[in-house]
Design a protein around this motif. Structure first.
Motif, PDB file in Angstrom:
ATOM      1  N   PHE A   7     -16.610  61.267 -34.027  1.00  0.00           N
ATOM      2  CA  PHE A   7     -16.878  62.691 -34.169  1.00  0.00           C
ATOM      3  C   PHE A   7     -15.911  63.464 -33.302  1.00  0.00           C
ATOM      4  CE2 PHE A   7     -20.756  60.919 -35.717  1.00  0.00           C
ATOM      5  CZ  PHE A   7     -21.147  61.801 -36.699  1.00  0.00           C
ATOM      6  N   GLY A  38     -20.205  60.936 -45.632  1.00  0.00           N
ATOM      7  CA  GLY A  38     -20.386  60.540 -44.240  1.00  0.00           C
ATOM      8  C   GLY A  38     -21.053  59.177 -44.128  1.00  0.00           C
ATOM      9  N   ARG A  41     -18.706  56.573 -44.605  1.00  0.00           N
ATOM     10  CA  ARG A  41     -17.683  56.642 -43.558  1.00  0.00           C
ATOM     11  C   ARG A  41     -16.335  57.169 -44.050  1.00  0.00           C
ATOM     12  NH1 ARG A  41     -18.509  54.908 -38.879  1.00  0.00           N
ATOM     13  NH2 ARG A  41     -16.464  54.020 -38.540  1.00  0.00           N
ATOM     14  N   ASN A  44     -16.217  62.223 -41.179  1.00  0.00           N
ATOM     15  CA  ASN A  44     -17.203  62.532 -40.151  1.00  0.00           C
ATOM     16  C   ASN A  44     -17.029  63.994 -39.799  1.00  0.00           C
ATOM     17  OD1 ASN A  44     -18.270  59.904 -39.807  1.00  0.00           O
ATOM     18  ND2 ASN A  44     -16.470  59.348 -38.622  1.00  0.00           N
ATOM     19  N   ARG A  53     -22.442  70.914 -37.639  1.00  0.00           N
ATOM     20  CA  ARG A  53     -21.406  70.207 -38.390  1.00  0.00           C
ATOM     21  C   ARG A  53     -20.430  71.213 -38.980  1.00  0.00           C
ATOM     22  NH1 ARG A  53     -25.925  67.143 -41.164  1.00  0.00           N
ATOM     23  NH2 ARG A  53     -26.256  65.416 -39.752  1.00  0.00           N
TER      24      ARG A  53
END
Length: 112
Positions: A7, A38, A41, A44, A53
């Motif tokens: 992140f 997300g 993967r 992110n 976010r």
């Protein structure tokens, strides 16, 4: 940002960064699609100081490519792998071109 990135935090290079709702709206999809990316993967989200976010323009470009593949029938897991590999290939070509320029040879043209 690729699948292996942790992140991140917002900085000047990431602006404008969009909320999940606005990012989904720009992509013509739902926040659930961004969450699925997300989970697989692919991207992110960045975090603002308040912990919200945010998605950068780069992340939206990656998500748009994944959405395009999914819309054409590719399962989301495969779409994520394809987009990650395309991104890695693009980066490898850029690095190769930089080395060739430094070496005095002409860079290769990207594969079509």
């Amino acid at each position: 940002m690729t699948a292996d990135d942790s992140f991140g935090r917002l900085d000047d290079d990431d602006y404008p960064a969009y909320t999940m709702g606005r990012a989904a709206e720009l992509l013509g999809t739902t926040p659930g699609f961004l969450r699925a990316l997300g989970e697989h993967r692919l991207i992110n989200p960045l975090r603002s100081e308040g912990g919200h976010r945010r998605y950068s323009r780069y992340q939206l470009r990656i998500a748009a490519r994944a959405r395009e593949l999914v819309d054409h029938g590719t399962p989301i897991e495969a779409a994520c792998r394809i987009v990650i590999l395309e991104d890695q290939l693009e980066e490898a070509q850029r690095i190769n071109d930089e080395y060739r320029r430094a070496d005095g040879t002409s860079p290769t043209s990207p594969a079509a």
